[in-house]
Design a protein around this motif. Structure first.
Motif, PDB file in Angstrom:
ATOM      1  N   PHE A 281      45.148-147.825 140.391  1.00  0.00           N
ATOM      2  CA  PHE A 281      45.054-147.892 141.884  1.00  0.00           C
ATOM      3  C   PHE A 281      45.433-148.959 142.798  1.00  0.00           C
ATOM      4  CE2 PHE A 281      42.907-143.784 140.517  1.00  0.00           C
ATOM      5  CZ  PHE A 281      43.744-142.873 141.611  1.00  0.00           C
ATOM      6  N   GLN A 282      45.217-150.050 142.098  1.00  0.00           N
ATOM      7  CA  GLN A 282      45.430-151.392 142.674  1.00  0.00           C
ATOM      8  C   GLN A 282      47.084-151.244 142.817  1.00  0.00           C
ATOM      9  OE1 GLN A 282      43.804-153.783 144.196  1.00  0.00           O
ATOM     10  NE2 GLN A 282      45.639-154.272 144.868  1.00  0.00           N
ATOM     11  N   TYR A 290      51.352-151.687 154.781  1.00  0.00           N
ATOM     12  CA  TYR A 290      50.018-152.448 155.029  1.00  0.00           C
ATOM     13  C   TYR A 290      48.906-151.672 155.723  1.00  0.00           C
ATOM     14  CZ  TYR A 290      46.995-156.111 156.729  1.00  0.00           C
ATOM     15  OH  TYR A 290      46.043-156.904 157.096  1.00  0.00           O
ATOM     16  N   ASP A 291      49.268-150.840 156.858  1.00  0.00           N
ATOM     17  CA  ASP A 291      48.364-150.408 157.727  1.00  0.00           C
ATOM     18  C   ASP A 291      47.775-149.266 156.619  1.00  0.00           C
ATOM     19  OD1 ASP A 291      50.629-148.810 157.625  1.00  0.00           O
ATOM     20  OD2 ASP A 291      50.084-147.943 159.611  1.00  0.00           O
ATOM     21  N   PHE A 296      43.081-147.268 153.219  1.00  0.00           N
ATOM     22  CA  PHE A 296      42.730-146.874 151.791  1.00  0.00           C
ATOM     23  C   PHE A 296      41.658-147.678 151.276  1.00  0.00           C
ATOM     24  CE2 PHE A 296      43.257-147.570 147.121  1.00  0.00           C
ATOM     25  CZ  PHE A 296      43.154-146.058 146.633  1.00  0.00           C
ATOM     26  N   ASP A 297      41.354-148.929 151.780  1.00  0.00           N
ATOM     27  CA  ASP A 297      40.142-150.000 151.467  1.00  0.00           C
ATOM     28  C   ASP A 297      38.934-149.401 151.978  1.00  0.00           C
ATOM     29  OD1 ASP A 297      41.857-151.560 149.915  1.00  0.00           O
ATOM     30  OD2 ASP A 297      42.291-153.013 151.488  1.00  0.00           O
ATOM     31  N   ARG A 298      38.959-148.326 152.944  1.00  0.00           N
ATOM     32  CA  ARG A 298      37.703-147.980 153.660  1.00  0.00           C
ATOM     33  C   ARG A 298      37.058-146.949 152.471  1.00  0.00           C
ATOM     34  NH1 ARG A 298      37.745-146.992 159.772  1.00  0.00           N
ATOM     35  NH2 ARG A 298      35.610-146.643 159.243  1.00  0.00           N
ATOM     36  N   TYR A 299      37.886-146.532 151.472  1.00  0.00           N
ATOM     37  CA  TYR A 299      37.124-145.486 150.509  1.00  0.00           C
ATOM     38  C   TYR A 299      36.910-146.113 149.232  1.00  0.00           C
ATOM     39  CZ  TYR A 299      38.874-142.099 153.937  1.00  0.00           C
ATOM     40  OH  TYR A 299      38.825-141.355 154.990  1.00  0.00           O
ATOM     41  N   GLN A 300      35.963-145.441 148.409  1.00  0.00           N
ATOM     42  CA  GLN A 300      35.898-145.897 147.077  1.00  0.00           C
ATOM     43  C   GLN A 300      35.868-144.916 145.994  1.00  0.00           C
ATOM     44  OE1 GLN A 300      31.340-147.460 147.613  1.00  0.00           O
ATOM     45  NE2 GLN A 300      31.567-146.659 145.491  1.00  0.00           N
ATOM     46  N   ARG A 301      36.638-145.074 144.826  1.00  0.00           N
ATOM     47  CA  ARG A 301      36.889-144.050 143.950  1.00  0.00           C
ATOM     48  C   ARG A 301      35.448-143.450 143.281  1.00  0.00           C
ATOM     49  NH1 ARG A 301      39.251-146.550 140.497  1.00  0.00           N
ATOM     50  NH2 ARG A 301      37.940-146.588 138.824  1.00  0.00           N
ATOM     51  N   SER A 302      35.115-142.159 143.340  1.00  0.00           N
ATOM     52  CA  SER A 302      34.090-141.774 142.664  1.00  0.00           C
ATOM     53  C   SER A 302      34.224-140.901 141.214  1.00  0.00           C
ATOM     54  CB  SER A 302      33.129-140.777 143.541  1.00  0.00           C
ATOM     55  OG  SER A 302      34.096-139.713 143.860  1.00  0.00           O
ATOM     56  N   ALA A 319      46.904-135.668 137.566  1.00  0.00           N
ATOM     57  CA  ALA A 319      45.582-135.840 137.969  1.00  0.00           C
ATOM     58  C   ALA A 319      45.215-135.633 139.239  1.00  0.00           C
ATOM     59  CB  ALA A 319      45.144-137.106 137.144  1.00  0.00           C
ATOM     60  N   ILE A 320      43.744-135.669 139.467  1.00  0.00           N
ATOM     61  CA  ILE A 320      43.351-135.893 141.130  1.00  0.00           C
ATOM     62  C   ILE A 320      42.389-136.981 140.817  1.00  0.00           C
ATOM     63  CG2 ILE A 320      44.042-133.663 141.772  1.00  0.00           C
ATOM     64  CD1 ILE A 320      41.127-132.674 141.131  1.00  0.00           C
ATOM     65  N   ALA A 321      41.963-137.488 142.026  1.00  0.00           N
ATOM     66  CA  ALA A 321      41.082-138.520 142.213  1.00  0.00           C
ATOM     67  C   ALA A 321      40.265-138.108 143.439  1.00  0.00           C
ATOM     68  CB  ALA A 321      42.015-140.057 142.119  1.00  0.00           C
ATOM     69  N   LEU A 322      38.907-138.400 143.378  1.00  0.00           N
ATOM     70  CA  LEU A 322      37.949-138.370 144.552  1.00  0.00           C
ATOM     71  C   LEU A 322      37.658-139.622 145.073  1.00  0.00           C
ATOM     72  CD1 LEU A 322      36.526-136.769 146.499  1.00  0.00           C
ATOM     73  CD2 LEU A 322      34.805-136.529 144.549  1.00  0.00           C
ATOM     74  N   PHE A 323      37.942-139.732 146.363  1.00  0.00           N
ATOM     75  CA  PHE A 323      37.322-141.202 147.044  1.00  0.00           C
ATOM     76  C   PHE A 323      36.268-140.572 148.239  1.00  0.00           C
ATOM     77  CE2 PHE A 323      41.470-142.187 145.044  1.00  0.00           C
ATOM     78  CZ  PHE A 323      41.028-143.584 144.496  1.00  0.00           C
ATOM     79  N   GLN A 324      35.553-141.644 148.447  1.00  0.00           N
ATOM     80  CA  GLN A 324      34.805-141.431 149.430  1.00  0.00           C
ATOM     81  C   GLN A 324      34.248-142.451 150.203  1.00  0.00           C
ATOM     82  OE1 GLN A 324      31.319-138.323 148.256  1.00  0.00           O
ATOM     83  NE2 GLN A 324      32.539-138.911 146.220  1.00  0.00           N
ATOM     84  N   ASP A 325      34.248-142.327 151.664  1.00  0.00           N
ATOM     85  CA  ASP A 325      33.633-143.706 152.465  1.00  0.00           C
ATOM     86  C   ASP A 325      32.362-143.774 152.287  1.00  0.00           C
ATOM     87  OD1 ASP A 325      32.657-141.755 154.150  1.00  0.00           O
ATOM     88  OD2 ASP A 325      33.690-142.415 155.728  1.00  0.00           O
TER      89      ASP A 325
END
Length: 477
Positions: A281-282, A290-291, A296-302, A319-325
């Motif tokens: 993900f990096q 850039y914007d 994207f940085d406002r979310y973290q992967r759970s 695959a699917i990835a769940l991110f949440q703020d």
């Protein structure tokens, strides 16, 4: 393990081929009149009537040969699911193996010689609604796994053939499929002609808005169906799938995917996305503008889970990835393995990253693309996008003759915009002309290829009956 190489032509490009991706011919930009004249000149060199001819496959190469080739590298436990979904009908078989038609098209003795970015898998079920960054519902092509630079008419041929096969699949008469081809081509040419009057910027900014299609729908029955689709699209977002796909941890408040084997499960230690996820993900973040990186940085992967998707993609690593703020608002991304095209040995330029190939084609051909469209690597190449971001497709079983024709018209309009944005509408119109020739040519081609597809499907089903191909149960559908 390196993928088996199939016998391919020595090259696709010839001395008569013209690159429409740069709008430059013989060292200069083309005016509209020069582009139209170039298309007419190309028509004399390569008559449209020659495009109706199907190829002969190389000796000892069958549909099963291509099926085996396309299965190389796929996850073993998912191959029976792919086979099951392809076995449903000749149309699902056609959808499930786009590499077969690309292979056949490469061996065709004649093509227009007008090369540009194409979808590569342009069947009628690959059109639908999707969200613009402004949250408007657009209509167009929504799958670009097979995108490549190739003769523009390959998209038209695959789309035309899909109307013949799909019409039979839903018990419509053959004449309905043929009329749908005529409707699609007339719409395609009409919209191409409109694009010849626009500047490059105007073409770029143009969009096929789903609400506009609704406004132009005269049939009351069809209007109601399209209104229903528009309404359902607005609700297809990350929030809408949370109850079905996830459960909430009462202590942390974070949500996690719920296993639903064989279609959704958390990876075992030897499966993709069981490790190196942070690095993946990096790299993906670095592929974004850039914007979007800041967003994207406002979310973290759970959580991350493997998920079976589509027909042709089954067995590839998806695959699917769940991110949440911080307030637990969701973002769900879908990662799809991007494999080389069956025709990649014929590409003039070597592809550095297959995921990048996919998203570049999508960005070039779509009126507007997902803001989170990106790519990354986890042993294999992947492209990434949001899951279900207002993405909808039509239900073929719901179609009667009138609906079929209206849909064909919409597909023709959307494909014309994609080709005009990625190529040169003036040259294409000069080549196609406004008469009935190209309609008759593609009707003839589609009818022949639909018969070939039926024979290929029967060969596939014979292999299933002989237990040479394993298929899953109905739970895989």
């Amino acid at each position: 393990m390196k993928k088996q190489q199939l016998k391919l032509p020595k090259q696709l490009w010839t001395e008569e081929s013209i690159d429409l991706t740069r709008h430059i011919y013989q060292g200069k930009l083309l005016t509209k009149s020069e582009g139209f004249k170039l298309g007419k000149t190309q028509r004399k060199k390569i008559p449209r009537e020659q495009l109706s001819q199907l190829s002969e496959r190389p000796k000892d190469t069958t549909a099963l040969t291509i099926y085996d080739w396309s299965n190389q590298g796929r996850l073993e436990q998912l191959k029976p699911i792919r086979a099951k979904r392809m076995s449903v009908s000749p149309f699902t078989f056609y959808r499930g193996m786009p590499s077969l038609m690309l292979f056949d098209q490469a061996w065709e003795q004649h093509n227009s010689g007008l090369f540009q970015q194409i979808c590569g898998d342009c069947h009628l079920s690959n059109f639908g609604g999707f969200a613009s960054p402004e949250r408007n519902l657009l209509f167009g092509i929504n799958d670009f796994d097979e995108t490549l630079v190739a003769p523009f008419e390959w998209d038209l041929k695959r789309l035309a053939t899909s109307f013949v096969i799909a019409a039979r699949d839903i018990d419509l008469a053959d004449k309905v499929g043929l009329k749908a081809i005529k409707t699609m081509l007339n719409s395609y040419r009409q919209h191409l002609l409109q694009n010849t009057e626009l500047s490059p910027l105007q073409v770029w900014y143009d969009k096929v808005d789903a609400s506009t299609l609704l406004e132009n729908t005269e049939c009351r029955k069809l209007r109601k169906k399209r209104e229903k689709h528009l309404d359902s699209a607005q609700k297809r977002n990350a929030h809408s799938v949370l109850p079905k796909l996830t459960q909430q941890d009462q202590e942390t408040g974070f949500r996690y995917f719920v296993d639903d084997a064989p279609l959704l499960w958390h990876p075992n230690t030897d499966e993709p996305f069981s490790q190196s996820v942070e690095t993946f993900f990096q790299q993906y973040r670095d592929s974004l503008k850039y914007d979007r990186q800041v967003l994207f940085d406002r979310y973290q992967r759970s959580d991350v889970a493997l998920k079976v998707v589509g027909v042709g993609s089954v067995g590839t690593r998806s695959a699917i990835a769940l991110f949440q703020d911080a307030d637990r608002e969701p973002l769900i991304l879908q990662m799809k393995e991007a494999n080389p095209s069956i025709l990649s040995p014929l590409f003039l330029e070597k592809v550095k990253h297959e995921g990048e190939r996919v998203i570049h084609g999508q960005q070039l051909m779509q009126a507007a693309s997902d803001i989170f469209l990106g790519f990354s690597t986890l042993e294999k190449h992947f492209h990434v996008r949001q899951l279900r971001d207002m993405k909808i497709s039509v239900d073929l079983a719901d179609m009667d003759d009138d609906y079929f024709y209206e849909y064909a018209e919409s597909c023709g309009l959307a494909l014309a915009h994609a080709h005009a944005k990625a190529g040169n509408a003036d040259v294409l119109m000069g080549y196609l002309g406004e008469g009935s020739t190209i309609v008759e040519v593609l009707q003839q081609y589609a009818t022949q290829y639909a018969e070939r597809n039926l024979k290929d499907y029967q060969q596939f089903m014979d292999a299933v009956a002989d237990a040479k191909i394993e298929i899953a149960g109905d739970e895989a559908l």
